[in-house]
Design a protein around this motif. Structure first.
Motif, mmCIF file in Angstrom:
data_model
loop_
_atom_site.group_PDB
_atom_site.id
_atom_site.type_symbol
_atom_site.label_atom_id
_atom_site.label_comp_id
_atom_site.label_asym_id
_atom_site.label_seq_id
_atom_site.Cartn_x
_atom_site.Cartn_y
_atom_site.Cartn_z
ATOM 1 N N PHE A 27 37.141 35.589 23.227
ATOM 2 C CA PHE A 27 36.662 35.591 23.868
ATOM 3 C C PHE A 27 36.842 34.135 25.053
ATOM 4 C CE2 PHE A 27 32.690 37.080 21.057
ATOM 5 C CZ PHE A 27 32.338 37.785 22.462
ATOM 6 N N ILE B 123 26.433 33.721 21.084
ATOM 7 C CA ILE B 123 26.970 35.026 21.130
ATOM 8 C C ILE B 123 27.879 35.267 19.839
ATOM 9 C CG2 ILE B 123 28.758 36.234 22.901
ATOM 10 C CD1 ILE B 123 26.350 34.489 24.097
ATOM 11 N N VAL C 44 34.313 28.874 35.326
ATOM 12 C CA VAL C 44 33.325 29.395 35.284
ATOM 13 C C VAL C 44 34.046 30.709 33.994
ATOM 14 C CG1 VAL C 44 30.992 29.716 36.369
ATOM 15 C CG2 VAL C 44 32.261 28.382 36.876
ATOM 16 N N LEU C 45 33.557 31.052 32.998
ATOM 17 C CA LEU C 45 33.188 32.739 32.858
ATOM 18 C C LEU C 45 31.604 33.076 32.181
ATOM 19 C CD1 LEU C 45 36.530 30.765 31.037
ATOM 20 C CD2 LEU C 45 36.358 32.820 32.156
ATOM 21 N N TYR C 46 31.470 33.793 31.627
ATOM 22 C CA TYR C 46 30.440 34.965 31.326
ATOM 23 C C TYR C 46 30.989 34.577 29.788
ATOM 24 C CZ TYR C 46 29.436 37.091 36.106
ATOM 25 O OH TYR C 46 29.374 37.403 36.890
ATOM 26 N N GLN C 47 29.785 34.288 29.058
ATOM 27 C CA GLN C 47 29.930 34.031 28.326
ATOM 28 C C GLN C 47 30.298 35.015 26.590
ATOM 29 O OE1 GLN C 47 29.336 30.637 25.939
ATOM 30 N NE2 GLN C 47 29.137 29.841 28.190
ATOM 31 N N GLU C 48 29.701 36.227 27.457
ATOM 32 C CA GLU C 48 29.985 37.105 26.746
ATOM 33 C C GLU C 48 30.528 38.386 26.794
ATOM 34 O OE1 GLU C 48 27.186 36.734 28.819
ATOM 35 O OE2 GLU C 48 25.492 36.307 27.653
ATOM 36 N N LEU C 49 31.723 38.221 27.730
ATOM 37 C CA LEU C 49 33.030 39.060 28.115
ATOM 38 C C LEU C 49 34.129 37.981 27.231
ATOM 39 C CD1 LEU C 49 32.097 40.454 31.406
ATOM 40 C CD2 LEU C 49 31.105 40.903 29.392
ATOM 41 N N THR C 50 34.919 39.405 26.736
ATOM 42 C CA THR C 50 36.071 39.134 26.704
ATOM 43 C C THR C 50 37.124 38.902 27.510
ATOM 44 O OG1 THR C 50 36.963 41.580 26.436
ATOM 45 C CG2 THR C 50 36.067 40.714 23.967
ATOM 46 N N PHE D 51 30.007 32.893 39.885
ATOM 47 C CA PHE D 51 30.885 34.662 39.928
ATOM 48 C C PHE D 51 29.829 35.899 40.524
ATOM 49 C CE2 PHE D 51 34.437 32.858 38.602
ATOM 50 C CZ PHE D 51 35.023 33.055 39.834
ATOM 51 N N THR E 114 29.485 47.664 38.077
ATOM 52 C CA THR E 114 29.362 46.576 37.601
ATOM 53 C C THR E 114 28.600 45.846 36.971
ATOM 54 O OG1 THR E 114 30.550 46.420 39.559
ATOM 55 C CG2 THR E 114 30.381 44.022 38.502
ATOM 56 N N MET F 162 40.977 32.336 35.214
ATOM 57 C CA MET F 162 40.480 32.229 36.140
ATOM 58 C C MET F 162 41.609 32.858 37.627
ATOM 59 S SD MET F 162 37.076 30.778 36.650
ATOM 60 C CE MET F 162 36.619 32.390 35.801
ATOM 61 N N PRO G 230 38.025 28.247 41.302
ATOM 62 C CA PRO G 230 36.413 27.217 40.948
ATOM 63 C C PRO G 230 37.372 25.818 40.096
ATOM 64 C CG PRO G 230 35.589 28.886 39.194
ATOM 65 C CD PRO G 230 37.062 29.312 40.109
ATOM 66 N N ARG H 194 39.838 40.745 28.051
ATOM 67 C CA ARG H 194 39.903 42.193 28.747
ATOM 68 C C ARG H 194 39.320 42.619 29.761
ATOM 69 N NH1 ARG H 194 42.924 46.126 26.861
ATOM 70 N NH2 ARG H 194 42.667 44.971 24.611
ATOM 71 N N GLU H 195 37.210 42.113 29.403
ATOM 72 C CA GLU H 195 36.631 42.641 29.649
ATOM 73 C C GLU H 195 36.866 41.971 31.422
ATOM 74 O OE1 GLU H 195 33.742 44.357 26.425
ATOM 75 O OE2 GLU H 195 33.709 41.940 26.721
ATOM 76 N N HIS H 196 36.783 39.956 30.884
ATOM 77 C CA HIS H 196 36.618 39.690 32.068
ATOM 78 C C HIS H 196 37.557 40.344 33.079
ATOM 79 C CE1 HIS H 196 34.606 36.216 30.970
ATOM 80 N NE2 HIS H 196 34.387 35.984 31.838
ATOM 81 N N ILE I 16 26.432 31.230 37.040
ATOM 82 C CA ILE I 16 27.182 31.951 37.536
ATOM 83 C C ILE I 16 27.972 32.018 38.516
ATOM 84 C CG2 ILE I 16 29.658 33.394 36.242
ATOM 85 C CD1 ILE I 16 27.997 33.219 33.719
ATOM 86 N N TYR J 68 31.310 38.011 44.043
ATOM 87 C CA TYR J 68 31.589 39.134 43.646
ATOM 88 C C TYR J 68 31.337 40.161 45.255
ATOM 89 C CZ TYR J 68 33.889 38.511 39.147
ATOM 90 O OH TYR J 68 34.613 38.348 37.760
ATOM 91 N N TYR K 9 28.130 47.374 33.519
ATOM 92 C CA TYR K 9 28.891 46.759 32.320
ATOM 93 C C TYR K 9 28.277 45.152 31.604
ATOM 94 C CZ TYR K 9 33.678 46.042 31.265
ATOM 95 O OH TYR K 9 34.273 45.791 30.487
ATOM 96 N N MET L 270 36.072 43.558 34.864
ATOM 97 C CA MET L 270 34.865 43.566 35.704
ATOM 98 C C MET L 270 35.381 43.349 36.851
ATOM 99 S SD MET L 270 31.216 41.937 35.291
ATOM 100 C CE MET L 270 29.976 41.208 36.506
ATOM 101 N N THR L 271 36.182 42.556 37.094
ATOM 102 C CA THR L 271 36.966 41.953 38.408
ATOM 103 C C THR L 271 37.367 42.722 38.955
ATOM 104 O OG1 THR L 271 37.742 39.495 37.270
ATOM 105 C CG2 THR L 271 38.274 40.563 39.238
ATOM 106 N N ARG M 219 25.465 41.001 22.840
ATOM 107 C CA ARG M 219 26.227 40.002 22.158
ATOM 108 C C ARG M 219 25.754 38.802 21.849
ATOM 109 N NH1 ARG M 219 31.848 41.832 24.748
ATOM 110 N NH2 ARG M 219 31.983 43.696 23.613
#
Lengths: 244, 408
Positions: free
Chosen positions: A130, B247, A85-91, B333, B267, A143, A81, A93-95, B331, B337, B270, A98-99, B278
Motif C-alpha cells: 500500500f 484499511i 495523494v493516494l487511494y488508501q485501499e489500493l496497492t 485524481f 475504472t 505519483m 500534486p 500495482r492497483e494504482h 482525492i 482522471y 475497480y 487504475m491509471t 478493504r
C-alpha cells in the motif's frame, strides 16, 4: 500552442486570488511557474486541471476547453500534486492499473513503460504494498510513475523537487527531457530556482495573483537589467520592488 | 503538568458526556433496563439451582476475575503533537502520567468493585464464602489492578526490563497465579501477593524512571487505539467524525475482484470494490447489519413479519451505502482522471446491486429455514428481488443525482 491561459480571474471563493492572468505553454516546452508562498501558483494549477472554474477568462488546451469537452481536455493532462495523494485501499500495482484504466491505455504497452519507470525510481519490488504507508519521497515517486505512465500532452507538476532524493530529482529531469522531445509540454511550479533556471525553457513569475513578467532567462535579464544574472536575483528584486 | 492533565481531562469528559447523552437516549435506556432485568432474573435462577462444592465453581470465578482485572486501561490523553511540543518537558511529564494513572483508577476500580459485588452471591452459594472472605478477595483484586496500572505507567518509559515485564501474557499469568491462590488457598494469600507485586513495581519504578526516556510513539499509539475503541463504540449509535475506519489488505478476498475487467468503463468499479472490501468502515456496516438481520429473522416466525423485517434490513443496508459514493471526492485524481461522471455512477450502481443481492440472499436463506411455509419463502424472495432492483437501480442514482445538484 499547447496550453493557453488567457485573462483568468479566479480563486476558491468569490474573492479572486488570480487577478487577470495570461500565459501560455507551447509544445515541447518546460515552463516554470515561479512565485512566493501564496502568490497563486497552486490556484493557477487548480484552474488548469479543472478543479476550479475561472470567474472570468478562458483556459484552452490544444483548442479544447473543459466546458466544451471535459473528457478530451482531461485526457491530455497528467498531474503530479505537491503533496502526494493516494487511494488508501489500493496497492501500488492497483494504482498503476487504475491509471491505465482511467486513461484508457493499452495495458501491455503501459505495463512496459510502468516497469521501466518503477525500476528507475526503485519501486519495482513494492508493487503489492500500500503506497499510503510509504515515506513522502516514495509516495511522490508513485505519483511520478502514475503520471508518466500516460501519454499526456501536458504534464502539470507542482513543486517536484522537495522531498525527492537527488537521484530521483535527476531521474525526473531526464524523464521530463525525454517527454519534451516527443512534443509534450510541462508546466511546473517550484521554489528551487537554481534547478528551474537550468532546466526551464521559459518562466512565468507570479506575484500577488498577477503575472509580473514572463519569458526566457535572457528576456527576463533584458527586462530587468539591474536585477542581476540569475533567476534568483531577478526574482528577489522583483519581490523587493513590491515590498518597498 | 498536572494542570495540563486537568485541562485535557475536562475537555475529554465534556466530549464523552456529549456522546453519552446521544448513546443513552430514552429508547436505549429502556432497552438496556429490560436487558439487565432479564440478565438479573436469569442469574438469580441459576443461583437457586447451584449446589455447594462443585469443582468448577472457583474456576468460573477465576476466569471472570482474571478477565475483569484486565479491563480499565491507562488513559493518558496524550496527543500526537505532544512528542514535539512536550519533548523539552520530558522530566515534568512524570507528574502528568501520575495524574493520568490516578484518573484511570476511577473507572477501572469501579469495574472491579461492581464485578465482585455481582460475583459475591455466586461465591457465597457455591463456595460458602463469608462476607469477610469476599471483601478480602475484593481488596486483592483492587490492589492487583493498582499494580497493573503501575505497570502500564512504567511502560510509558523505555525501561527494558520493565517493558519485558509489561508483556500482555505476564499480566494474565500474574492475575491467574495471585487470584488462584486466593480462590483455592485463602483470600488473604492473594492480598499478600498482590501487595508484594504492587510494592515491588512501585519501588523499582521509583528507582528507575528518572534516567529513562518516554516512549512517545508507543504511548501515543496506545492512547489513539484506546480513544478509537471508545469512538467505535459511540459510532454504533451515532455519527462520530473521528472514526474513519482502517484499511486491511484482506488478500484472501482478492478473488472477488477477478471478474472486474481492466476496462476504461470499469475504472470506478475497480476502485469502489476494493475500497469496499478493504476498508473496515462500510464493509463492517454491511456485515453487521446482515448478521443482525439474520439472527433476528431466525427467531421471528409468522406470515408477514419476516418479509417486512427482511425488507427493512435491505433498505437499511442500501441507505447506509449511499455516502460511500463520495468516499473518494477529496482525492484530486477523482476529478483529474478523464472518466465521465456517469460511468462513475454506473459503477456505483453495479456495486450496490451486488452488495444488496448478496445481503438479500443471506437474509432470504434464513427466512426460508425459519419458516418452512413455501408461501412465505416465495413471497419474501419476490419482495426482496423487487426491493433490491428498486433501491439499487432507481433510488440510488436518483438520490445521488439530487445530492449532486444541491452541491452546485
Amino acid at each position: 500552442m499547447a496550453l493557453e491561459v488567457s485573462h483568468v480571474v479566479g480563486g476558491y471563493s468569490q474573492i479572486p486570488v488570480l487577478k487577470d492572468i495570461s500565459f501560455d505553454v507551447r509544445d515541447g516546452e518546460l515552463v516554470g511557474l515561479i512565485g512566493l508562498n501564496g502568490a497563486g501558483k497552486s490556484t493557477t494549477i487548480n484552474h488548469v486541471i479543472g478543479l476550479l472554474t475561472p470567474h472570468k477568462g478562458k483556459i484552452t488546451l490544444n483548442g479544447v476547453t473543459i466546458e466544451q469537452d471535459s473528457q478530451a481536455y482531461k485526457q491530455q493532462i497528467a498531474y503530479i500534486p505537491e503533496t502526494p495523494v493516494l487511494y488508501q485501499e489500493l496497492t501500488l500495482r492497483e494504482h498503476l492499473e487504475m491509471t491505465m484504466m482511467a486513461y484508457d491505455l493499452d495495458q501491455k504497452v503501459a505495463w512496459e513503460t510502468a516497469h521501466e519507470l518503477l525500476k528507475t525510481f526503485r519501486l519495482d519490488n513494492k508493487l503489492d504494498w500500500f503506497p499510503a504507508n510509504f515515506s513522502k519521497g516514495m509516495k511522490q515517486k508513485v505519483m511520478i510513475v502514475c503520471a508518466f505512465l500516460t501519454n499526456a500532452k501536458l504534464y502539470i507538476i507542482d513543486e517536484p523537487f522537495l522531498g525527492l532524493d537527488p537521484l530521483a530529482v535527476n531521474d525526473l529531469l531526464n524523464l521530463i527531457e525525454q517527454r519534451k522531445k516527443t512534443g509534450a509540454s510541462i508546466l511546473m511550479s517550484t521554489h528551487v530556482l537554481d534547478t528551474a533556471q537550468r532546466y526551464c525553457d521559459r518562466f512565468v513569475l507570479l506575484h500577488d495573483g498577477q503575472v509580473k513578467t514572463e519569458g526566457t532567462l535572457s528576456e527576463l535579464q533584458a527586462a530587468l537589467p539591474e536585477a542581476g544574472e540569475s533567476l534568483n536575483d531577478i526574482y528577489l528584486s522583483m519581490t523587493k520592488v513590491d515590498r518597498a | 503538568m498536572t494542570g495540563l492533565f486537568q485541562t485535557r481531562l475536562q475537555r475529554h469528559l465534556r466530549e464523552m458526556a456529549k456522546y453519552l447523552r446521544l448513546v443513552f437516549n430514552d429508547f436505549f435506556v429502556f432497552a438496556l433496563l429490560f436487558f439487565l432485568g432479564g440478565l438479573g432474573l436469569g442469574y438469580s435462577n441459576v443461583l437457586k439451582q447451584l449446589k455447594y462444592g462443585q469443582w468448577w465453581a472457583p474456576v468460573i470465578a477465576l476466569i471472570v476475575l482474571v478477565i475483569v482485572v484486565q479491563i480499565g486501561r491507562f488513559a493518558t490523553l496524550i496527543e500526537d503533537a505532544d512528542r514535539v511540543f512536550l519533548l523539552p518537558k520530558e522530566r515534568a511529564m512524570h507528574a502528568y502520567f501520575v495524574s493520568a494513572r490516578r484518573y484511570s483508577q476511577g473507572l477501572a476500580q469501579a469495574t472491579q468493585v461492581i464485578t465482585l459485588f455481582i460475583l459475591s452471591p455466586f461465591l457465597s452459594v457455591s463456595m460458602h464464602w463469608t462476607i469477610t472472605q469476599i471483601l478480602v478477595l475484593a481488596v486483592a483484586q483492587i490492589i492487583l489492578k493498582d499494580a497493573f496500572l503501575r505497570l502500564d505507567l512504567a511502560s510509558a518509559y523505555q525501561v527494558t526490563a520493565q517493558r519485558r515485564m509489561n508483556q500482555w501474557w505476564i499480566k494474565w499469568l500474574l492475575a491467574i497465579v495471585i487470584l488462584a491462590s486466593g480462590l483455592w488457598f485463602m483470600a488473604y494469600a492473594a492480598v499478600v501477593l498482590a501487595v508484594v507485586l504492587d510494592v515491588a513495581v512501585a519501588v523499582w519504578f521509583h528507582q528507575h524512571w528518572e534516567n529513562q526516556q518516554i516512549r512517545w510513539r508507543e504511548q501515543i499509539k496506545l492512547e489513539d487505539n484506546r480513544m478509537l475503541g471508545i469512538y467505535r463504540f459511540f459510532n454504533l449509535f451515532t455519527e462520530v467524525p473521528m472514526v474513519s475506519g482502517t484499511i486491511k489488505r484482506r488478500r484472501y478476498l482478492d478473488w472477488l475482484f477477478a471478474r472486474i475487467k481492466s476496462q476504461h468503463k470499469q475504472t470506478y468499479l475497480y476502485l469502489f470494490s476494493r475500497g469496499m472490501v478493504r476498508g473496515t468502515e462500510f464493509s463492517g456496516l454491511v456485515v453487521r447489519l446482515t448478521v443482525i438481520g439474520m439472527l433476528l429473522l431466525y427467531f421471528v416466525r409468522g406470515q408477514w413479519l419476516p418479509i417486512i423485517l427482511a425488507a427493512l434490513f435491505i433498505y437499511l443496508i442500501g441507505f447506509q451505502l449511499l455516502p460511500f459514493f463520495h468516499q473518494y471526492d477529496d482525492i484530486v485524481f477523482s476529478h483529474v482522471y478523464p472518466v465521465a461522471s456517469d460511468l462513475r455512477l454506473k459503477s456505483f450502481v453495479t456495486l450496490v446491486t451486488l452488495i444488496l443481492s448478496v445481503a438479500a440472499l443471506c437474509l432470504w436463506v434464513v427466512v426460508a429455514i425459519a419458516n418452512p411455509s413455501l408461501e412465505t419463502a416465495g413471497l419474501a424472495l419476490l419482495v426482496e428481488v423487487v426491493e433490491v432492483w428498486y433501491l439499487a437501480r432507481l433510488y440510488t442514482p436518483q438520490r445521488l443525482a439530487r445530492a449532486d445538484k444541491n452541491r452546485g
